[in-house]
Design a protein around this motif. Structure first.
Motif, PDB file in Angstrom:
ATOM      1  N   LYS A 148       0.835  -1.213   0.000  1.00 33.07           N
ATOM      2  CA  LYS A 148       0.000   0.000   0.000  1.00 33.07           C
ATOM      3  C   LYS A 148       0.866   1.258   0.000  1.00 33.07           C
ATOM      4  CE  LYS A 148      -3.183   2.498   3.058  1.00 33.07           C
ATOM      5  NZ  LYS A 148      -2.192   3.526   3.445  1.00 33.07           N
ATOM      6  N   ASN A 149       1.870   1.303   0.855  1.00 34.49           N
ATOM      7  CA  ASN A 149       2.713   2.496   0.955  1.00 34.49           C
ATOM      8  C   ASN A 149       3.455   2.784  -0.341  1.00 34.49           C
ATOM      9  OD1 ASN A 149       1.893   2.770   3.572  1.00 34.49           O
ATOM     10  ND2 ASN A 149       3.818   2.117   4.490  1.00 34.49           N
ATOM     11  N   SER A 150       3.783   1.737  -1.085  1.00 31.91           N
ATOM     12  CA  SER A 150       4.532   1.907  -2.332  1.00 31.91           C
ATOM     13  C   SER A 150       3.622   2.153  -3.527  1.00 31.91           C
ATOM     14  CB  SER A 150       5.380   0.665  -2.596  1.00 31.91           C
ATOM     15  OG  SER A 150       4.549  -0.471  -2.770  1.00 31.91           O
ATOM     16  N   ALA A 151       2.301   2.099  -3.307  1.00 26.23           N
ATOM     17  CA  ALA A 151       1.299   2.308  -4.366  1.00 26.23           C
ATOM     18  C   ALA A 151       1.276   1.169  -5.382  1.00 26.23           C
ATOM     19  CB  ALA A 151       1.503   3.645  -5.071  1.00 26.23           C
ATOM     20  N   ILE A 152       1.861   0.030  -5.040  1.00 30.96           N
ATOM     21  CA  ILE A 152       1.668  -1.154  -5.890  1.00 30.96           C
ATOM     22  C   ILE A 152       0.209  -1.583  -5.780  1.00 30.96           C
ATOM     23  CG2 ILE A 152       2.267  -3.601  -6.169  1.00 30.96           C
ATOM     24  CD1 ILE A 152       5.079  -2.940  -5.295  1.00 30.96           C
ATOM     25  N   ILE A 153      -0.350  -1.451  -4.579  1.00 31.16           N
ATOM     26  CA  ILE A 153      -1.776  -1.676  -4.347  1.00 31.16           C
ATOM     27  C   ILE A 153      -2.400  -0.331  -3.976  1.00 31.16           C
ATOM     28  CG2 ILE A 153      -3.487  -2.819  -2.880  1.00 31.16           C
ATOM     29  CD1 ILE A 153      -2.058  -4.734  -4.741  1.00 31.16           C
ATOM     30  N   VAL A 154      -3.495   0.028  -4.644  1.00 29.34           N
ATOM     31  CA  VAL A 154      -4.162   1.304  -4.376  1.00 29.34           C
ATOM     32  C   VAL A 154      -5.643   1.045  -4.124  1.00 29.34           C
ATOM     33  CG1 VAL A 154      -2.513   2.652  -5.741  1.00 29.34           C
ATOM     34  CG2 VAL A 154      -4.556   1.703  -6.841  1.00 29.34           C
ATOM     35  N   SER A 155      -6.324   2.049  -3.570  1.00 29.99           N
ATOM     36  CA  SER A 155      -7.748   1.913  -3.286  1.00 29.99           C
ATOM     37  C   SER A 155      -8.562   1.979  -4.570  1.00 29.99           C
ATOM     38  CB  SER A 155      -8.199   3.019  -2.326  1.00 29.99           C
ATOM     39  OG  SER A 155      -7.977   4.292  -2.902  1.00 29.99           O
ATOM     40  N   ASN A 156      -9.746   1.357  -4.514  1.00 33.45           N
ATOM     41  CA  ASN A 156     -10.621   1.321  -5.673  1.00 33.45           C
ATOM     42  C   ASN A 156     -12.068   1.279  -5.180  1.00 33.45           C
ATOM     43  OD1 ASN A 156     -12.319  -0.413  -7.745  1.00 33.45           O
ATOM     44  ND2 ASN A 156     -10.617   0.453  -8.906  1.00 33.45           N
ATOM     45  N   GLN A 158     -14.833   0.220  -6.597  1.00 35.75           N
ATOM     46  CA  GLN A 158     -15.578  -0.991  -6.902  1.00 35.75           C
ATOM     47  C   GLN A 158     -15.032  -2.219  -6.169  1.00 35.75           C
ATOM     48  OE1 GLN A 158     -14.769   1.212  -9.576  1.00 35.75           O
ATOM     49  NE2 GLN A 158     -16.862   1.986  -9.355  1.00 35.75           N
ATOM     50  N   THR A 159     -13.723  -2.348  -6.125  1.00 30.09           N
ATOM     51  CA  THR A 159     -13.112  -3.574  -5.571  1.00 30.09           C
ATOM     52  C   THR A 159     -12.348  -3.329  -4.278  1.00 30.09           C
ATOM     53  OG1 THR A 159     -11.108  -3.249  -6.900  1.00 30.09           O
ATOM     54  CG2 THR A 159     -12.882  -4.547  -7.886  1.00 30.09           C
ATOM     55  N   LEU A 160     -12.431  -2.134  -3.719  1.00 30.84           N
ATOM     56  CA  LEU A 160     -11.722  -1.718  -2.509  1.00 30.84           C
ATOM     57  C   LEU A 160     -10.228  -1.521  -2.756  1.00 30.84           C
ATOM     58  CD1 LEU A 160     -13.434  -3.808   0.322  1.00 30.84           C
ATOM     59  CD2 LEU A 160     -13.946  -1.483  -0.437  1.00 30.84           C
ATOM     60  N   VAL A 161      -9.568  -2.534  -3.334  1.00 29.85           N
ATOM     61  CA  VAL A 161      -8.157  -2.394  -3.685  1.00 29.85           C
ATOM     62  C   VAL A 161      -7.926  -2.923  -5.094  1.00 29.85           C
ATOM     63  CG1 VAL A 161      -7.285  -2.531  -1.326  1.00 29.85           C
ATOM     64  CG2 VAL A 161      -7.593  -4.628  -2.630  1.00 29.85           C
ATOM     65  N   THR A 162      -6.898  -2.408  -5.736  1.00 24.00           N
ATOM     66  CA  THR A 162      -6.543  -2.879  -7.074  1.00 24.00           C
ATOM     67  C   THR A 162      -5.069  -2.596  -7.321  1.00 24.00           C
ATOM     68  OG1 THR A 162      -7.202  -2.806  -9.414  1.00 24.00           O
ATOM     69  CG2 THR A 162      -7.033  -0.703  -8.274  1.00 24.00           C
ATOM     70  N   LEU A 163      -4.558  -3.050  -8.445  1.00 22.69           N
ATOM     71  CA  LEU A 163      -3.154  -2.842  -8.801  1.00 22.69           C
ATOM     72  C   LEU A 163      -2.927  -1.399  -9.200  1.00 22.69           C
ATOM     73  CD1 LEU A 163      -0.446  -4.380  -9.251  1.00 22.69           C
ATOM     74  CD2 LEU A 163      -1.122  -4.612 -11.653  1.00 22.69           C
ATOM     75  N   TYR A 167       4.034   1.841 -14.020  1.00 23.41           N
ATOM     76  CA  TYR A 167       5.005   2.723 -14.672  1.00 23.41           C
ATOM     77  C   TYR A 167       5.307   3.994 -13.875  1.00 23.41           C
ATOM     78  CZ  TYR A 167       0.486   4.594 -16.144  1.00 23.41           C
ATOM     79  OH  TYR A 167      -0.796   5.057 -16.150  1.00 23.41           O
ATOM     80  N   ASP A 168       4.624   4.208 -12.750  1.00 24.03           N
ATOM     81  CA  ASP A 168       4.962   5.358 -11.912  1.00 24.03           C
ATOM     82  C   ASP A 168       6.378   5.200 -11.365  1.00 24.03           C
ATOM     83  OD1 ASP A 168       2.573   6.555 -12.302  1.00 24.03           O
ATOM     84  OD2 ASP A 168       1.776   6.244 -10.280  1.00 24.03           O
ATOM     85  N   PRO A 169       7.135   6.296 -11.277  1.00 24.22           N
ATOM     86  CA  PRO A 169       8.542   6.204 -10.843  1.00 24.22           C
ATOM     87  C   PRO A 169       8.715   5.527  -9.484  1.00 24.22           C
ATOM     88  CG  PRO A 169       8.093   8.377 -11.734  1.00 24.22           C
ATOM     89  CD  PRO A 169       6.768   7.674 -11.646  1.00 24.22           C
ATOM     90  N   GLU A 170       7.859   5.885  -8.494  1.00 21.05           N
ATOM     91  CA  GLU A 170       8.001   5.286  -7.161  1.00 21.05           C
ATOM     92  C   GLU A 170       7.740   3.783  -7.184  1.00 21.05           C
ATOM     93  OE1 GLU A 170       6.115   7.876  -7.922  1.00 21.05           O
ATOM     94  OE2 GLU A 170       6.092   9.401  -6.346  1.00 21.05           O
ATOM     95  N   VAL A 171       6.725   3.389  -7.955  1.00 19.54           N
ATOM     96  CA  VAL A 171       6.401   1.961  -8.051  1.00 19.54           C
ATOM     97  C   VAL A 171       7.531   1.212  -8.735  1.00 19.54           C
ATOM     98  CG1 VAL A 171       4.781   0.266  -8.997  1.00 19.54           C
ATOM     99  CG2 VAL A 171       3.919   2.434  -8.079  1.00 19.54           C
ATOM    100  N   PHE A 172       8.095   1.816  -9.773  1.00 21.29           N
ATOM    101  CA  PHE A 172       9.210   1.182 -10.481  1.00 21.29           C
ATOM    102  C   PHE A 172      10.383   0.949  -9.540  1.00 21.29           C
ATOM    103  CE2 PHE A 172      13.258   1.495 -12.702  1.00 21.29           C
ATOM    104  CZ  PHE A 172      13.123   0.511 -13.669  1.00 21.29           C
ATOM    105  N   VAL A 173      10.717   1.955  -8.724  1.00 23.25           N
ATOM    106  CA  VAL A 173      11.836   1.825  -7.781  1.00 23.25           C
ATOM    107  C   VAL A 173      11.532   0.743  -6.747  1.00 23.25           C
ATOM    108  CG1 VAL A 173      13.167   3.001  -5.991  1.00 23.25           C
ATOM    109  CG2 VAL A 173      12.610   4.199  -8.111  1.00 23.25           C
ATOM    110  N   THR A 174      10.289   0.697  -6.267  1.00 23.27           N
ATOM    111  CA  THR A 174       9.903  -0.336  -5.303  1.00 23.27           C
ATOM    112  C   THR A 174      10.053  -1.722  -5.906  1.00 23.27           C
ATOM    113  OG1 THR A 174       8.312   1.152  -4.235  1.00 23.27           O
ATOM    114  CG2 THR A 174       8.045  -1.200  -3.841  1.00 23.27           C
TER     115      THR A 174
END
Length: 438
Positions: A148-156, A158-163, A167-174
Motif C-alpha cells: 500500500k505504501n509503495s502504491a503497488i496496491i491502491v484503493s478502488n 468498486q473492488t476496494l483495492v486494485t493494482l 510505470y509510476d517512478p516510485e512503483v518502479f523503484v519499489t
C-alpha cells in the motif's frame, strides 16, 4: 570485562564480541529507515523519529547486554509499530502521544509478567496455533502495508483495492527493490537487506534526475552532516488523559502485550538455541532477565518517543561469527547511538526504498503457518480468522480478537471446550465485550 561478561566461560574474547556486535549492527540498521517512514504517518516529525528510534534501540541493546549477558540486539518492534500506526493512531484515532502512553503502560505490565512468572501461565493458556497465526498474520499485514505504501496496491471504489500504476517512478523503484532483495536473498548474500537498500536508493536517486516525483530519494540542503538530537522525549505525558478516555484502551493493551510478547518470546527462543547459551534445568540461563530487559527497554523507549522496543532475529548474524555474551549487544548499542550522525543517509530512504523491506520481511514471517494443523477445523478456522481479519480490518488488534472468538466458538461447537483454559475464556469474553461497546 571478564567478570561482567564471562568471556572465558563462554569460550569467546573481546575481539570476537566486538566483531559480532558490528555484524549485528550492519544487519539491523535497515530498520531505522523503515520505522521512520511508518511512524511519520502518525504525525511524528521525521528527525525526531530518527533520533528516538536510534537512542531507544541503543539503550535497549545496552540494557540487554548488561542485564542478561545475551548477544541480542533490540529495536522498536515492527509488529507493534504496525499496530501503533494503523490501529491505535489510525482506526481508533488516538494521537501518537497517547500511543506512546499505551506502550509505556504495556511495558510496565510486561515487566510485571516477566518478574512474577505470569509469562509462563499466559504462554500455556494460549494455544500454539494462535501464537503462530498472530505472528504469521502480522507478517501478512506488514507485506500489505508495504504494498500500500509503495502504491503497488491502491484503493478502488468498486473492488476496494486494485493494482497501481506500475510505470509510476516510485512503483518502479519499489519493484526494483523487491527484485534485487529477492536476488540477494536467494543467492545467500550477507547483509542482503542493507545491500538491497543501498542499490534501491541509488536507482531512486538516478530516477529523480528524470522525474520531479516527491516520493523519490533526493538530496536536500537540510541534510546537514551534524548530529540530530531532537527527540520526542516525555511527549507521552500529554497522552495519558486521552488514552483513558475510551473503552478501546482494553483491547489496545491486550494487543500490544500479545504482539510484543510473542515476538520477544519466539525470537529469544530461536536466538538462544542458535547461540547454544548455558541452561539451568533445561531452561536458558537468565531468560527471565532477558524478558525483563526487553520490558525495561520498551518503557525507556516510550519515554524517549518510540514504540515497544523488542528483540530482533537479526541478532543471529552476530552469533553466527561467534558472539556469545552481552558485550556483543553493548557494542551494537554503542554503534546505534553513534549513528545519530548519519541522518543525511537515512533521510534519502523514502517509502519506495523501505517498502520492499516491509514486503519481504513480512513474507518471511509466514513460515509460522507451517506449524498450524489446517486440517483441524478448530485450528484452521480460528487461525484463518486471525490472519484474514488483520488484513481486511487493517488492524492487528481486531484480527487477534476475531481469532480468539472463533477459537472459542469452534472449540465449543466441536465439543472440545475443555481444551480452552479459563484464562483463555476470560480473554475471549473481554474481546466480545469490546466488540459490543465499539
Amino acid at each position: 570485562m571478564e567478570h561482567l561478561f564471562q568471556l572465558k566461560q563462554r569460550k569467546t574474547n573481546i575481539r570476537t564480541e566486538i566483531a559480532a556486535g558490528l555484524t549485528t549492527y550492519c544487519s539491523i540498521i535497515y530498520i531505522v529507515s523503515v520505522l521512520i517512514t511508518m511512524l511519520s504517518l502518525t504525525g511524528m516529525k521525521d528527525t525526531a523519529v530518527f533520533s528516538s528510534v536510534l537512542v531507544s534501540s541503543g539503550i535497549g541493546c545496552i540494557i540487554m547486554g548488561l542485564l542478561s549477558n545475551y548477544p541480542i540486539a533490540l529495536a522498536p518492534s515492527l509488529g507493534v509499530t504496525a499496530l501503533f500506526v494503523t490501529t491505535i493512531c489510525g482506526r481508533f484515532g488516538y494521537s501518537w502521544r497517547a500511543g506512546l502512553a499505551a506502550v509505556f503502560i504495556a511495558g510496565i505490565l510486561f515487566l510485571i509478567l516477566a518478574l512474577t512468572g505470569v509469562r509462563g501461565a499466559i504462554m500455556h493458556a494460549i494455544p500454539a496455533h494462535l501464537k503462530c497465526a498472530i505472528s504469521g498474520g502480522t507478517g501478512c499485514f506488514l507485506t500489505f502495508i508495504g504494498l500500500k505504501n509503495s502504491a503497488i496496491i491502491v484503493s478502488n471504489e468498486q473492488t476496494l483495492v486494485t493494482l497501481g500504476k506500475i510505470y509510476d517512478p516510485e512503483v518502479f523503484v519499489t519493484l526494483f527493490g523487491i527484485v534485487i532483495l529477492l536476488f540477494l536473498s536467494v543467492r545467500g548474500h550477507k547483509f542482503f537487506i542493507l545491500k538491497g537498500m543501498a542499490a534501491t536508493t541509488v536507482v531512486g536517486l538516478i530516477m529523480s534526475f528524470f522525474s520531479d516525483s516527491a516520493g523519490l530519494p533526493s538530496f536536500s540542503s537540510e541534510l546537514l552532516f551534524v548530529p540530530n538530537l531532537e527527540l520526542n522525549f516525555g511527549a507521552l505525558t500529554m497522552g495519558f488523559r486521552e488514552l483513558f478516555s475510551s473503552v478501546n484502551i482494553i483491547v489496545i493493551f491486550i494487543s500490544i502485550i500479545f504482539v510484543d510478547f510473542f515476538e520477544t518470546t519466539g525470537t529469544l527462543i530461536a536466538v538462544i538455541s542458535h547461540a547454544k547459551l548455558p541452561t539451568v534445568d533445561g531452561e536458558p540461563e537468565n531468560v527471565n532477565r532477558a524478558m525483563a530487559a526487553d520490558a525495561l527497554a520498551s518503557i525507556v523507549g516510550a519515554v524517549i518517543g518510540a514504540p515497544s522496543v523488542s528483540t530482533y532475529i537479526e541478532s543471529e548474524a552476530g552469533i553466527e561469527i561467534g558472539g556469545r555474551t552481552g558485550l556483543t549487544a553493548v557494542t551494537t548499542g554503542i554503534l546505534l547511538l553513534f549513528s545519530i550522525f548519519l541522518y543525511p543517509v537515512f533521510g534519502l530512504m523514502t517509502e519506495c526504498v523501505t517498502s520492499p523491506i516491509l514486503i519481504l520481511v513480512g513474507a518471511a514471517m509466514i513460515r509460522q503457518f507451517s506449524k498450524i494443523d489446517w486440517n483441524d477445523p478448530v485450528e484452521g478456522l480460528s487461525s484463518f480468522a486471525t490472519i484474514i481479519m488483520m488484513i481486511l480490518t487493517y488492524s492487528i488488534a481486531d484480527g487477534i480478537a476475531f481469532g480468539f472468538i472463533i477459537y472459542g466458538l469452534t472449540a465449543l461447537f466441536s465439543g472440545r471446550y475443555k481444551e480452552v483454559t479459563g484464562l483463555m475464556w476470560a480473554m475471549i469474553g473481554m474481546f466480545c465485550i469490546y466488540f459490543l461497546m465499539i
